[in-house]
Enzyme design. Structure first.
Site, PDB file in Angstrom:
ATOM      1  N   PHE A  65      -8.056   5.088   3.535  1.00 35.26           N
ATOM      2  CA  PHE A  65      -7.642   4.258   4.668  1.00 35.26           C
ATOM      3  C   PHE A  65      -8.815   3.489   5.277  1.00 35.26           C
ATOM      4  CE2 PHE A  65      -4.125   7.282   4.380  1.00 35.26           C
ATOM      5  CZ  PHE A  65      -3.045   6.403   4.407  1.00 35.26           C
ATOM      6  N   THR A  86       0.820  -1.204   0.000  1.00 41.55           N
ATOM      7  CA  THR A  86       0.000   0.000   0.000  1.00 41.55           C
ATOM      8  C   THR A  86       0.861   1.264   0.000  1.00 41.55           C
ATOM      9  OG1 THR A  86      -0.049  -0.433   2.351  1.00 41.55           O
ATOM     10  CG2 THR A  86      -2.062  -0.905   1.125  1.00 41.55           C
ATOM     11  N   CYS A 110      -7.630   1.858   8.720  1.00 41.44           N
ATOM     12  CA  CYS A 110      -6.230   1.425   8.771  1.00 41.44           C
ATOM     13  C   CYS A 110      -5.552   1.841  10.074  1.00 41.44           C
ATOM     14  CB  CYS A 110      -5.493   2.051   7.592  1.00 41.44           C
ATOM     15  SG  CYS A 110      -3.769   1.609   7.540  1.00 41.44           S
TER      16      CYS A 110
HETATM   17  C1  HEM Z   1      -0.710   4.256   2.141  1.00 45.43           C
HETATM   18  C2  HEM Z   1      -0.658   3.178   2.856  1.00 45.43           C
HETATM   19  C3  HEM Z   1      -1.868   2.404   3.323  1.00 45.43           C
HETATM   20  C4  HEM Z   1      -3.135   2.369   2.825  1.00 45.43           C
HETATM   21  C5  HEM Z   1      -3.676   3.123   1.602  1.00 45.43           C
HETATM   22  C6  HEM Z   1      -3.904   1.468   3.655  1.00 45.43           C
HETATM   23  C7  HEM Z   1      -5.248   1.197   3.475  1.00 45.43           C
HETATM   24  C8  HEM Z   1      -6.009   0.428   4.333  1.00 45.43           C
HETATM   25  C9  HEM Z   1      -7.419   0.200   4.201  1.00 45.43           C
HETATM   26  C10 HEM Z   1      -8.303   0.746   3.069  1.00 45.43           C
HETATM   27  C11 HEM Z   1      -7.812  -0.582   5.223  1.00 45.43           C
HETATM   28  C12 HEM Z   1      -9.231  -1.087   5.480  1.00 45.43           C
HETATM   29  C13 HEM Z   1      -9.509  -2.332   4.699  1.00 45.43           C
HETATM   30  C14 HEM Z   1     -10.918  -2.839   4.837  1.00 45.43           C
HETATM   31  O1  HEM Z   1     -11.805  -2.104   5.247  1.00 45.43           O
HETATM   32  O2  HEM Z   1     -11.111  -4.013   4.501  1.00 45.43           O
HETATM   33  C15 HEM Z   1      -6.636  -0.871   6.004  1.00 45.43           C
HETATM   34  C16 HEM Z   1      -6.631  -1.642   7.139  1.00 45.43           C
HETATM   35  C17 HEM Z   1      -5.466  -2.017   7.787  1.00 45.43           C
HETATM   36  N1  HEM Z   1      -4.188  -1.578   7.520  1.00 45.43           N
HETATM   37 FE1  HEM Z   1      -3.646  -0.231   6.168  1.00 45.43          FE
HETATM   38  N2  HEM Z   1      -3.078   0.963   4.610  1.00 45.43           N
HETATM   39  C18 HEM Z   1      -1.838   1.509   4.460  1.00 45.43           C
HETATM   40  C19 HEM Z   1      -0.707   1.274   5.223  1.00 45.43           C
HETATM   41  C20 HEM Z   1      -0.662   0.393   6.284  1.00 45.43           C
HETATM   42  C21 HEM Z   1       0.503   0.112   7.065  1.00 45.43           C
HETATM   43  C22 HEM Z   1       1.858   0.787   6.874  1.00 45.43           C
HETATM   44  C23 HEM Z   1       0.145  -0.837   7.978  1.00 45.43           C
HETATM   45  C24 HEM Z   1       0.969  -1.482   9.040  1.00 45.43           C
HETATM   46  C25 HEM Z   1       1.959  -0.922   9.599  1.00 45.43           C
HETATM   47  C26 HEM Z   1      -1.254  -1.146   7.755  1.00 45.43           C
HETATM   48  C27 HEM Z   1      -1.982  -2.064   8.468  1.00 45.43           C
HETATM   49  C28 HEM Z   1      -3.359  -2.202   8.381  1.00 45.43           C
HETATM   50  C29 HEM Z   1      -4.116  -3.079   9.254  1.00 45.43           C
HETATM   51  C30 HEM Z   1      -3.553  -3.945  10.341  1.00 45.43           C
HETATM   52  C31 HEM Z   1      -5.450  -2.952   8.887  1.00 45.43           C
HETATM   53  C32 HEM Z   1      -6.667  -3.633   9.523  1.00 45.43           C
HETATM   54  C33 HEM Z   1      -7.195  -2.766  10.612  1.00 45.43           C
HETATM   55  C34 HEM Z   1      -8.399  -3.372  11.319  1.00 45.43           C
HETATM   56  O3  HEM Z   1      -9.323  -3.797  10.640  1.00 45.43           O
HETATM   57  O4  HEM Z   1      -8.345  -3.402  12.535  1.00 45.43           O
HETATM   58  N3  HEM Z   1      -1.709  -0.378   6.723  1.00 45.43           N
HETATM   59  N4  HEM Z   1      -5.547  -0.237   5.434  1.00 45.43           N
END
Ligand code: HEM
Ligand SMILES: Cc1cc2nc3c(=O)[nH]c(=O)nc-3n(C[C@H](O)[C@H](O)[C@H](O)COP(=O)(O)OP(=O)(O)OC[C@H]3O[C@@H](n4cnc5c(N)ncnc54)[C@H](O)[C@@H]3O)c2cc1C
Ligand SMILES: NC(=O)c1ccc[n+]([C@@H]2O[C@H](COP(=O)([O-])OP(=O)(O)OC[C@H]3O[C@@H](n4cnc5c(N)ncnc54)[C@H](OP(=O)(O)O)[C@@H]3O)[C@@H](O)[C@H]2O)c1
Ligand SMILES: Cc1cc2nc3c(=O)[nH]c(=O)nc-3n(C[C@H](O)[C@H](O)[C@H](O)COP(=O)(O)O)c2cc1C
Length: 1067
Positions: free
Chosen positions: A397, A270, A404
């Site tokens: 996000f 991402t 996220c």
């Molecule tokens: C530009 C960078 C990033 C974008 C665009 C992004 C985008 C997203 C999105 C859209 C979701 C929600 C997904 C859903 O609803 O099914 C999500 C969840 C998550 N992201 Fe990111 N992410 C990014 C970077 C990161 C990074 C760097 C990490 C870890 C260090 C991370 C860890 C997570 C985790 C663990 C979730 C699940 C959260 C939960 O449901 O409790 N993401 N991300």
């Protein structure tokens, strides 16, 4: 409100709508279905019902956590096989989600993230040093190196593990296993419902990939647990030590492993996508690029970057937000209604158990929220504007409690890396005409996006290392290199010279090469021959600089925009003192308002910035003269004499004329290395003649595009042609070459393949333009070699007074002259040196991606007839080549976007269309109407459209008559034709503009209702249409008792350009 049924494409038994979704590029399919079906539609795929919400209003409503919640959808279900109950894929009801969420939140808080700064910088420095060491010419595949960066960063910061992706030849098996695992997870959702045995091999591989990921995580955990004295403050430490404030429980080993893998998976692709998109957008938008660089220079300066800088770079943050708006790495997320019969946005009934998929790729472009939604405008994302955006308008996000968790991590990492990169490098596209193509795995990234990174401030890699570490020598002690942008090595030693070009279709680049060759005989050695953008902040002071550039709609060519933005933004009037320069410009007088705008601007600006003009601006007008001829005249009459004079004035000794010694050029592959790299292979699917026997031939070809290529109706296809067989044969004959002759070129300063054996006919077919009119210098060179005195005299005469009438007007080529004057004994090498390299040709795409996103059609006229030179027949290069293609043949093509105004309006329901074309000018409108027909078939209502087409006679050249009749029947268009041979059959109208006049009541009515007018065809026709539309406007004013003078009508027309109407004309 009465519930509104949600449209659904007709599916097939068992597999439902699977066939509507591309197995590899599902997001493109979702977007295309939105174009066809409108703001919402439903799809049935095995095991799931998906309702795709595509506007801000619908996404906003789906984000109401009181009525909707995240349930792992069909794709996430597959990913659970590897990530288990990790945060990303867990059910919210699962206790391990709650515990992990609460334990980890503080670790992702401001202090936790700040603690990771040094390690993030460590990896960022590795990236910068790699690029610096590879030098300014290395083609960098942005997404690949950013993925190395983000993977190493998340592994280091979350668990103290070093993948060392920048150092090791052999990558750790984890990234490969993860990529394959994610791809297969996507594919599994598209499987036909067959027994498991059919997928045995894939299933075994899937499990093997999961094993690699889990074993890596288990090993990391084991090592950390064993290392009792470890004091790291990373995510793993937080997971091992933290206690859930609600239950008091710690995370289980299973949950730690699930989440270690989750961070590696969710936390790198991402962020890499975001950085790659941001970089692409900045390179494509030079003014915004300069703002980023200015911000970094002002806030960070030349010193080391610290954690304190992170909150002081608001423009970089705005750039990242805007890049995420236009291209979200996760472009869709799903939620489920808590209750049956939930009304989405108060009107669309959705049910428990189905997934409402929020399609950010469209909701982020909602014109109701974002003005000019396709335009990259970071300003709208600066804090004060960002905070004013409507709720849920920007969702990259995700949403609510399941949004996220890694956002602050990604943000600090990205801001830091952008600051490091912009402090120390300038960037240019490696392929100037690259246009964004997406690569979809689980996340989205730009595909095939190559750039070059050029160190700033004359730094070398060692100095960069010192700067990043804060141990830099003061700048004043650095040796500022004079910028060898693309050093050429031609074995000659002369006074150095820099030649820069701004060129889209190759003319100016060709001229630059010509100058580089000519320079040798004047005692100069061109050490730098490159695009203008590569010279930003690197204009030398110790050698003459020649800039050769075109203009496009008043804007710089693709590879000169940064240069122009750079010189336009400089305020220090002495900034370029000590540099000396000359400018030559190519243009076309039909762009009257912006004729030669860019060369004039560069010429003036360089002087204003203190540089010394060596010679007056030279210009050529494509409408009137041959560019090579004008350029040569400028070189001989203006530039070289002025340069000699300047040298003499400055007391320089006069330079020795040198013979042009061969330059050494490395060419690896035939054709592809010489041509723009993104001209890729397409395949002819169907070809058919559109005109009746006996009429001049117009042909239609369906071309299957190279994988990953997409287009919008109105865009162009560029074709790299091959010379007509008979022209090649004539050349071979004249030089006494047989078909199987091979040649080894040891020539220099050329893009021809050198130092390898190549069939002569392939050089003559694919590398050079053979039919270009001879330049004056060419004719004189031939006269010098001719052994017969009569031939010599005749040629000398042709090069002087009769040149314009006998050579240019009749388009007499070097080959024509060689045939006419047999006593010229020209060596093949000299002949090749005289010829320009083969240019691409452009064709309007005559289809809509809604019909088939992989097919682009073109319609073209075959250019053929008695040659103006009087010697045999003339065959247009590209049209003859295309005319000879058959189904199955491969050809080199790429897509080039049309001017923004020459696309369909974003609101098909509301905006009527007036389309005016003659002959093959109908091409883009076939695409427009096909697009509308697909929408109508899908049940959408479209505003009226009328197509006026000029042709000669019904049944003879009324192109696409049958299809258009079908689309007319559907209500997608009304077609009106002007028959130039039978005006009586078109209400007395001979040409299409006459028809417009006859039908002016309808025209006016549609115009008043906000219609957009599009015109395509020959220049004469377009001028005719302009005249008639102005007259309609004047007549209408008169009817209202007003008087509109000719000047006022012209002013109105000029001001309406690209607002109410767009023209696409070239001949
Ligand atoms: C530009 C960078 C990033 C974008 C665009 C992004 C985008 C997203 C999105 C859209 C979701 C929600 C997904 C859903 O609803 O099914 C999500 C969840 C998550 N992201 Fe990111 N992410 C990014 C970077 C990161 C990074 C760097 C990490 C870890 C260090 C991370 C860890 C997570 C985790 C663990 C979730 C699940 C959260 C939960 O449901 O409790 N993401 N991300
Ligand atoms: C943005 C854009 C979109 C376009 N879209 C289309 C399209 O959809 N369909 C289409 O058909 N074209 C289109 N064109 C034009 C197309 O790109 C080519 O220019 C056209 O097909 C001719 O190319 P060619 O290689 O066959 O001819 P070339 O080999 O380039 O020859 C053309 C030159 O030969 C000269 N010439 C013509 N006849 C003779 C003769 N008898 N003797 C000597 N010289 C002669 C012409 O004056 C011209 O200078 C478009 C052009 C642009 C810029
Ligand atoms: N995107 C683009 O820029 C684009 C796309 C497609 C095509 N084109 C260009 O469009 C041109 C059309 O070529 P073609 O071969 O298809 O056309 P064509 O067949 O030669 O002509 C089509 C019709 O236009 C008529 N016409 C001639 N002069 C006219 C004038 N001054 N005003 C209005 N109509 C006139 C012709 O009438 P007569 O009987 O009097 O000849 C004929 O009926 C070419 O230059 C092609 O390169 C450009
Ligand atoms: C779409 C388009 C727009 C153009 N706009 C301008 C313009 O604004 N001013 C101008 O002088 N020439 C304009 N031209 C003419 C080109 O600058 C000219 O053909 C030049 O030789 C192209 O050089 P290149 O092949 O190196 O890109 C335009 C050409 C095209 C195809």
């Amino acid at each position: 409100m009465t519930p509104v049924p949600i449209p659904q494409p007709p599916g097939l038994p068992f597999i439902g709508n699977i066939a509507d979704i591309d197995a590899v590029r599902s997001i493109e399919s979702f977007k295309a279905l939105a174009n066809k079906y409108g703001e919402i539609y439903r799809l049935n795929v095995p095991g799931a019902s998906l309702v795709v919400a595509t506007t801000h209003e619908l996404v906003d409503d789906a984000c109401d956590e009181k009525r909707f919640k995240k349930v792992p959808n069909n794709v996430l279900q597959q990913i659970r096989a590897g990530l288990g109950d990790g945060l990303f894929t867990a059910y919210i009801e699962s206790p391990s989600w709650g515990i992990a969420h609460r334990v980890l939140m503080p670790a992702f808080g401001p202090m936790g993230i700040r603690d990771m700064f040094d390690e993030m910088k460590d990896v960022g420095t590795q990236l910068a040093l790699k690029w610096a060491r590879h030098g300014p010419h290395k083609r960098i595949l942005a997404a690949q190196d950013f993925t190395r960066l983000t993977l190493d960063t998340i592994a280091l910061c979350s668990m103290g593990y070093r993948f060392n992706s920048f150092y090791s030849e052999q990558m750790h098996p984890f990234p490969d296993a993860m990529t394959e695992f994610l791809l297969e997870s996507g594919r599994r959702t598209q499987r036909l419902p067959l027994p498991g045995i059919f997928y045995k091999t894939q299933d075994a591989q899937f499990q093997a990939q999961i094993d690699v990921m889990r074993e890596t995580a288990e090993e990391v955990l084991k090592e950390r647990v064993a290392d009792v004295g470890n004091q790291r403050k990373d995510l793993l430490a937080a997971m091992l030590k933290g206690r859930d404030p609600v239950t008091g429980e710690k995370m289980s080993d299973q949950s730690i492993i699930d989440n270690l893998i989750t961070f590696l998976v969710a936390g790198h692709e991402t962020t890499s996508g975001m950085l790659s998109y941001a970089m692409y957008r900045l390179i494509a938008n030079p003014d915004e690029y300069r703002k980023v660089q200015r911000e970094v220079d002002e806030v960070v300066g030349k010193g080391p970057i610290t954690a304190n800088h992170m909150s002081k770079l608001p423009y970089i943050s705005a750039v990242l937000r805007e890049a995420l708006r236009l291209d979200s790495p996760i472009p869709i997320f799903g939620v489920c209604p808590l209750e049956d019969n939930t009304l989405l946005a108060g009107k669309y009934p959705v049910h428990k158990g189905e997934f409402v998929q929020c399609l950010l790729s469209t909701s982020h472009l909602d014109p109701k929220v974002f003005e000019d939604p396709l335009v990259f405008k970071p300003e709208r994302m600066l804090d004060e504007n960002f905070n004013k955006l409507p709720k849920n308008a920007w969702k990259p996000f995700g949403n609510g409690v399941r949004a996220c968790i890694g956002r602050p991590f990604a943000w600090q990492e990205a801001v830091l890396v952008m600051a490091i990169l912009f402090q120390n490098f300038n960037f240019v596209l490696a392929d100037a005409d690259y246009k964004l193509v997406h690569n979809q795995t689980l996340t989205m990234k730009p595909d095939n996006f190559y750039m070059r990174a050029i160190l700033r401030d004359g730094l070398d890699p060692v100095q960069l290392e010192h700067r990043l570490a804060g141990t830099e020598v003061p700048l004043s002690k650095l040796k500022i290199s004079s910028g060898d942008v693309t050093p050429t090595s031609n074995g000659v030693r002369g006074q150095h010279m820099t030649v820069l070009y701004g060129s889209n279709s190759g003319t100016c680049e060709n001229l630059a090469q010509r100058l580089a060759m000519d320079a040798v005989s004047h005692g100069y050695e061109v050490t730098t021959l490159d695009c203008m953008d590569a010279a930003v902040e690197r204009l030398p002071k110790d050698q003459p600089i020649v800039v050769i550039t075109a203009s496009y709609e008043g804007q710089p060519p693709d590879n000169a925009a940064h240069f122009v933005s750079w010189i336009s933004s400089m305020e220090d009037k002495q900034a370029l003192r000590g540099s000396s320069y000359a400018v030559f410009g190519c243009g076309h007088h039909d762009w009257a308002q912006t004729f030669h705008r860019i060369p004039k601007l560069v010429d003036t600006k360089l002087e204003e910035l203190g540089a010394t003009r060596i010679a007056d601006l030279g210009v050529a007008n494509a409408a009137k003269e041959d560019m090579f001829v004008s350029f040569e005249a400028w070189e001989d009459d203006v530039f070289w004499p002025a340069l000699d004079a300047l040298r003499a004035k400055e007391g320089g000794e006069s330079l020795q004329e040198m013979k042009h010694a061969p330059l050494k050029v490395e060419v690896s592959k035939l054709r592809s290395s010489m041509q723009k790299n993104d001209v890729e292979e397409g395949k002819v699917v169907v070809t058919r003649v559109l005109t009746a026997d006996g009429e001049p031939i117009k042909r239609h070809i369906d071309i299957q595009l190279p994988p990953g290529t997409s287009y919008r109706p109105g865009d162009y296809l560029t074709v790299l042609p091959v010379n007509p067989k008979n022209t090649v044969q004539r050349t071979m004959r004249r030089f006494g070459l047989s078909w199987d002759t091979t040649v080894k070129i040891n020539g220099a300063g050329t893009r021809l393949p050198t130092n390898e054996l190549v069939p002569a006919h392939s050089i003559l077919s694919g590398f050079v333009e053979l039919a270009q009119p001879a330049t004056r210098r060419n004719v004189l060179a031939l006269a010098d070699i001719a052994t017969s005195e009569a031939d010599r005299d005749a040629l000398k005469n042709l090069a002087s007074e009769s040149y314009d009438a006998e050579i240019i007007a009749k388009r007499v080529s070097i080959l024509d002259l060689l045939e006419t004057y047999p006593s010229i004994d020209l060596p093949l090498g000299n002949f090749l040196t005289m010829l320009p390299q083969m240019r691409v040709r452009q064709y309007s795409i005559a289809s809509s991606p809604l019909a088939d996103p992989q097919i682009a059609s073109i319609s073209f006229s075959l250019i053929t007839g008695r040659a103006n030179s009087g010697r045999g027949s003339y065959s247009g290069v590209a049209s003859t080549y295309l005319d000879g293609l058959e189904a199955g043949d491969r050809l080199r093509v790429s897509v080039r976007p049309a001017h923004a105004a020459f696309h369909l309006p974003p609101t098909p329901e509301q905006t009527p269309l007036i389309l005016v074309a003659a002959g093959t000018g109908i091409a883009p409108f076939r695409g427009f109407v096909q697009d509308r027909a697909a929408m109508v078939r899908a049940g959408r209502k479209v505003a009226p459209a009328v197509l006026y087409h000029g042709c000669r006679e019904a049944g003879r050249d009324d192109l696409y008559a049958e299809e258009l009749a079908e689309w007319e029947e559907l209500g997608a268009v009304v077609v009106k034709r002007a028959f130039s041979r039978r005006p009586e059959e078109s209400g007395g109208a001979k040409y299409v503009q006459d028809l417009l006049w006859v039908d002016r009541e309808r025209f006016l009515d549609m115009w008043r209702r906000g219609a957009q007018l599009y015109v395509c065809g020959s220049r004469k026709m377009s001028k005719g249409v302009e005249k008639v539309v102005k007259s309609i406007r004047q007549e209408n004013a008169k009817a209202r008792g007003e008087r509109l003078s000719d000047e006022d009508a012209q002013k109105w027309w000029d001001e309406s350009r690209n607002v109410r109407y767009a023209t696409d004309v070239f001949d």
